[in-house]
Design a protein around this motif. Sequence first.
Motif, PDB file in Angstrom:
ATOM      1  N   ARG A 112      -3.518  17.389  15.755  1.00  0.00           N
ATOM      2  CA  ARG A 112      -4.074  18.143  14.369  1.00  0.00           C
ATOM      3  C   ARG A 112      -3.999  17.339  13.263  1.00  0.00           C
ATOM      4  NH1 ARG A 112      -6.269  22.415  11.933  1.00  0.00           N
ATOM      5  NH2 ARG A 112      -5.431  22.932  10.052  1.00  0.00           N
ATOM      6  N   GLY A 113      -5.275  17.276  12.563  1.00  0.00           N
ATOM      7  CA  GLY A 113      -5.692  16.230  11.386  1.00  0.00           C
ATOM      8  C   GLY A 113      -6.127  14.923  11.876  1.00  0.00           C
ATOM      9  N   GLY A 114      -6.385  14.752  13.285  1.00  0.00           N
ATOM     10  CA  GLY A 114      -7.069  13.643  13.520  1.00  0.00           C
ATOM     11  C   GLY A 114      -6.375  12.351  13.546  1.00  0.00           C
ATOM     12  N   VAL A 115      -6.937  11.258  13.555  1.00  0.00           N
ATOM     13  CA  VAL A 115      -6.173   9.957  13.734  1.00  0.00           C
ATOM     14  C   VAL A 115      -6.842   9.055  12.641  1.00  0.00           C
ATOM     15  CG1 VAL A 115      -5.516   8.087  15.050  1.00  0.00           C
ATOM     16  CG2 VAL A 115      -5.685  10.139  16.400  1.00  0.00           C
ATOM     17  N   ARG A 116      -5.830   8.692  11.820  1.00  0.00           N
ATOM     18  CA  ARG A 116      -6.339   7.843  10.485  1.00  0.00           C
ATOM     19  C   ARG A 116      -6.535   6.622  11.009  1.00  0.00           C
ATOM     20  NH1 ARG A 116      -1.975   8.118   7.905  1.00  0.00           N
ATOM     21  NH2 ARG A 116      -1.426   6.022   8.665  1.00  0.00           N
ATOM     22  N   PRO A 117      -7.636   5.749  10.534  1.00  0.00           N
ATOM     23  CA  PRO A 117      -7.885   4.612  10.784  1.00  0.00           C
ATOM     24  C   PRO A 117      -6.783   3.599  10.462  1.00  0.00           C
ATOM     25  CG  PRO A 117      -9.419   4.995   9.270  1.00  0.00           C
ATOM     26  CD  PRO A 117      -8.938   6.022   9.562  1.00  0.00           C
ATOM     27  N   ARG A 118      -6.899   2.285  11.008  1.00  0.00           N
ATOM     28  CA  ARG A 118      -5.835   1.329  10.535  1.00  0.00           C
ATOM     29  C   ARG A 118      -6.267   0.928   9.113  1.00  0.00           C
ATOM     30  NH1 ARG A 118      -5.419  -4.669  10.982  1.00  0.00           N
ATOM     31  NH2 ARG A 118      -3.471  -5.158  11.508  1.00  0.00           N
ATOM     32  N   SER A 169      -9.273  12.289   4.347  1.00  0.00           N
ATOM     33  CA  SER A 169      -9.170  11.279   3.179  1.00  0.00           C
ATOM     34  C   SER A 169      -7.654  10.947   2.944  1.00  0.00           C
ATOM     35  CB  SER A 169      -9.649  12.152   2.132  1.00  0.00           C
ATOM     36  OG  SER A 169      -9.058  12.914   1.350  1.00  0.00           O
ATOM     37  N   HIS A 170      -7.215   9.939   2.296  1.00  0.00           N
ATOM     38  CA  HIS A 170      -6.139   9.569   1.717  1.00  0.00           C
ATOM     39  C   HIS A 170      -5.991   8.890   0.503  1.00  0.00           C
ATOM     40  CE1 HIS A 170      -4.133  10.717   5.579  1.00  0.00           C
ATOM     41  NE2 HIS A 170      -3.026  10.579   4.802  1.00  0.00           N
ATOM     42  N   THR A 171      -5.213   9.380  -0.429  1.00  0.00           N
ATOM     43  CA  THR A 171      -5.352   8.577  -1.841  1.00  0.00           C
ATOM     44  C   THR A 171      -4.143   7.431  -1.526  1.00  0.00           C
ATOM     45  OG1 THR A 171      -3.433  10.155  -2.588  1.00  0.00           O
ATOM     46  CG2 THR A 171      -5.834  10.505  -3.113  1.00  0.00           C
ATOM     47  N   LEU A 172      -4.532   6.386  -2.306  1.00  0.00           N
ATOM     48  CA  LEU A 172      -3.633   5.101  -2.022  1.00  0.00           C
ATOM     49  C   LEU A 172      -3.332   4.277  -3.637  1.00  0.00           C
ATOM     50  CD1 LEU A 172      -5.723   3.406   0.590  1.00  0.00           C
ATOM     51  CD2 LEU A 172      -3.944   4.952   1.024  1.00  0.00           C
ATOM     52  N   ARG A 173      -2.394   3.761  -3.502  1.00  0.00           N
ATOM     53  CA  ARG A 173      -1.842   2.928  -4.520  1.00  0.00           C
ATOM     54  C   ARG A 173      -1.748   1.698  -4.262  1.00  0.00           C
ATOM     55  NH1 ARG A 173      -0.048   4.907  -9.760  1.00  0.00           N
ATOM     56  NH2 ARG A 173       0.276   6.869  -9.093  1.00  0.00           N
ATOM     57  N   VAL A 174      -2.262   0.694  -4.769  1.00  0.00           N
ATOM     58  CA  VAL A 174      -2.124  -0.720  -4.221  1.00  0.00           C
ATOM     59  C   VAL A 174      -1.771  -1.756  -5.071  1.00  0.00           C
ATOM     60  CG1 VAL A 174      -3.645  -2.471  -2.996  1.00  0.00           C
ATOM     61  CG2 VAL A 174      -4.406  -0.055  -2.505  1.00  0.00           C
ATOM     62  N   ALA A 175      -0.901  -2.548  -4.692  1.00  0.00           N
ATOM     63  CA  ALA A 175      -0.246  -3.629  -5.228  1.00  0.00           C
ATOM     64  C   ALA A 175      -1.234  -4.682  -6.000  1.00  0.00           C
ATOM     65  CB  ALA A 175       0.954  -4.208  -4.463  1.00  0.00           C
ATOM     66  N   ALA A 176      -0.840  -5.247  -6.959  1.00  0.00           N
ATOM     67  CA  ALA A 176      -1.685  -6.356  -7.603  1.00  0.00           C
ATOM     68  C   ALA A 176      -1.953  -7.390  -6.803  1.00  0.00           C
ATOM     69  CB  ALA A 176      -0.880  -6.938  -8.981  1.00  0.00           C
ATOM     70  N   ILE A 231       0.748  -1.115  -0.076  1.00  0.00           N
ATOM     71  CA  ILE A 231      -0.168  -0.058  -0.051  1.00  0.00           C
ATOM     72  C   ILE A 231       0.799   1.130  -0.014  1.00  0.00           C
ATOM     73  CG2 ILE A 231      -1.747   1.085   1.065  1.00  0.00           C
ATOM     74  CD1 ILE A 231      -2.141  -1.157   3.002  1.00  0.00           C
ATOM     75  N   GLU A 232       0.936   2.151  -1.002  1.00  0.00           N
ATOM     76  CA  GLU A 232       1.405   3.243  -1.049  1.00  0.00           C
ATOM     77  C   GLU A 232       0.596   4.450  -0.504  1.00  0.00           C
ATOM     78  OE1 GLU A 232       4.623   3.848  -1.922  1.00  0.00           O
ATOM     79  OE2 GLU A 232       4.918   1.631  -2.257  1.00  0.00           O
ATOM     80  N   LEU A 233       0.806   5.126   0.574  1.00  0.00           N
ATOM     81  CA  LEU A 233       0.039   6.225   0.865  1.00  0.00           C
ATOM     82  C   LEU A 233       0.511   7.270   0.470  1.00  0.00           C
ATOM     83  CD1 LEU A 233      -2.064   6.554   3.338  1.00  0.00           C
ATOM     84  CD2 LEU A 233      -0.200   7.269   4.914  1.00  0.00           C
ATOM     85  N   ASN A 234      -0.301   8.074  -0.398  1.00  0.00           N
ATOM     86  CA  ASN A 234       0.010   9.200  -0.939  1.00  0.00           C
ATOM     87  C   ASN A 234      -0.554  10.488  -0.515  1.00  0.00           C
ATOM     88  OD1 ASN A 234       1.511   7.899  -3.040  1.00  0.00           O
ATOM     89  ND2 ASN A 234      -0.411   7.262  -4.105  1.00  0.00           N
ATOM     90  N   GLY A 235      -1.237  11.442  -1.062  1.00  0.00           N
ATOM     91  CA  GLY A 235      -1.625  12.574  -0.575  1.00  0.00           C
ATOM     92  C   GLY A 235      -3.053  12.441   0.526  1.00  0.00           C
ATOM     93  N   GLY A 236      -3.174  13.350   1.277  1.00  0.00           N
ATOM     94  CA  GLY A 236      -4.073  13.305   2.192  1.00  0.00           C
ATOM     95  C   GLY A 236      -4.638  14.771   2.412  1.00  0.00           C
ATOM     96  N   GLY A 237      -6.020  14.934   3.283  1.00  0.00           N
ATOM     97  CA  GLY A 237      -6.310  16.161   3.496  1.00  0.00           C
ATOM     98  C   GLY A 237      -7.514  15.883   4.267  1.00  0.00           C
ATOM     99  N   GLY A 238      -8.220  17.321   4.655  1.00  0.00           N
ATOM    100  CA  GLY A 238      -9.537  17.033   5.498  1.00  0.00           C
ATOM    101  C   GLY A 238      -9.654  18.423   6.260  1.00  0.00           C
ATOM    102  N   GLY A 269      -5.579   0.150  -9.332  1.00  0.00           N
ATOM    103  CA  GLY A 269      -4.845   0.289  -7.946  1.00  0.00           C
ATOM    104  C   GLY A 269      -4.819   1.477  -7.410  1.00  0.00           C
ATOM    105  N   ARG A 270      -5.528   2.616  -7.938  1.00  0.00           N
ATOM    106  CA  ARG A 270      -5.624   3.936  -7.508  1.00  0.00           C
ATOM    107  C   ARG A 270      -7.078   4.044  -6.734  1.00  0.00           C
ATOM    108  NH1 ARG A 270      -4.752   8.336 -11.591  1.00  0.00           N
ATOM    109  NH2 ARG A 270      -6.141   7.101 -12.753  1.00  0.00           N
ATOM    110  N   LEU A 271      -6.880   4.606  -5.581  1.00  0.00           N
ATOM    111  CA  LEU A 271      -8.216   4.863  -4.759  1.00  0.00           C
ATOM    112  C   LEU A 271      -8.231   5.850  -3.631  1.00  0.00           C
ATOM    113  CD1 LEU A 271      -9.203   2.059  -2.427  1.00  0.00           C
ATOM    114  CD2 LEU A 271      -7.162   1.868  -3.347  1.00  0.00           C
ATOM    115  N   ILE A 272      -9.236   6.418  -3.335  1.00  0.00           N
ATOM    116  CA  ILE A 272      -9.178   7.421  -2.179  1.00  0.00           C
ATOM    117  C   ILE A 272     -10.179   6.899  -1.021  1.00  0.00           C
ATOM    118  CG2 ILE A 272     -11.031   8.946  -2.936  1.00  0.00           C
ATOM    119  CD1 ILE A 272      -9.437  11.510  -2.074  1.00  0.00           C
ATOM    120  N   VAL A 273      -9.928   7.105   0.102  1.00  0.00           N
ATOM    121  CA  VAL A 273     -10.848   6.526   1.189  1.00  0.00           C
ATOM    122  C   VAL A 273     -11.126   7.885   2.270  1.00  0.00           C
ATOM    123  CG1 VAL A 273      -9.988   4.106   1.093  1.00  0.00           C
ATOM    124  CG2 VAL A 273      -8.647   5.838   2.701  1.00  0.00           C
TER     125      VAL A 273
END
Length: 223
Positions: free
Chosen positions: A187-193, A148-155, A119-126, A173-177
Amino acid sequence: MPSKAELRRMRWSLYWTGALSRRLIGRLLAGDSGDRLQPRWLPRRWVTVVYGDIDPEAGVGVLWLVSHPGHENGTEHTVFFERCGEEWQSTGSASGGAADENPPRRRPAVGSTGQLGMIELNGGGGGLSRAHLLRNPDGWTSAPWVGSHTLRVAAEVDHLLVGGRRIQVPEDGRLIVAWKSPPSTVRGGVRPRIAAIGPGGAELSVISPRDRMDSYTWSLLTE
């Protein structure tokens, strides 16, 4: 101070992202897949809808759009929305970052170019929950964080577990959660596992709430 031309572009960006997001929110609520939201009438060379995610239980969602993909003026857009009372409303958007000129058609395997980890963790915001502040105008200290965070996920990954939610990984493999954090002093809260699950149900890798890399990548670095 922004120029008149920049202000016009900003106003136009807010207009079209708002109008389009209202349609896409409805489709997500109706059960459409997050990677199958591109309207037939909207050419991808103008605007590409990369992904959309909604957490009905938390009352939050997010859309990932790209205007003019592949062009020098291409821009990524993140649109947040929340359940405000009985209705879902767009609650903010952010634009910035150059659009990917050559998005992958299929997911690369782990260790491939551009895909080091599972899992590649890319940009985020909120920001603070607008729905909460509408109900409690003075409740800044008690407002949850919507992120939110954009992710790049392996095959190798079949699906993700974001907190308690199962999210199927799209073909490229590209998505945003989207996620909502309880009120926090951080600051920025706590992202879920976030856990990557293989086709057989085994947990392949994890990004813990405060980590920037997944456990698979950390193990490579420690070795």
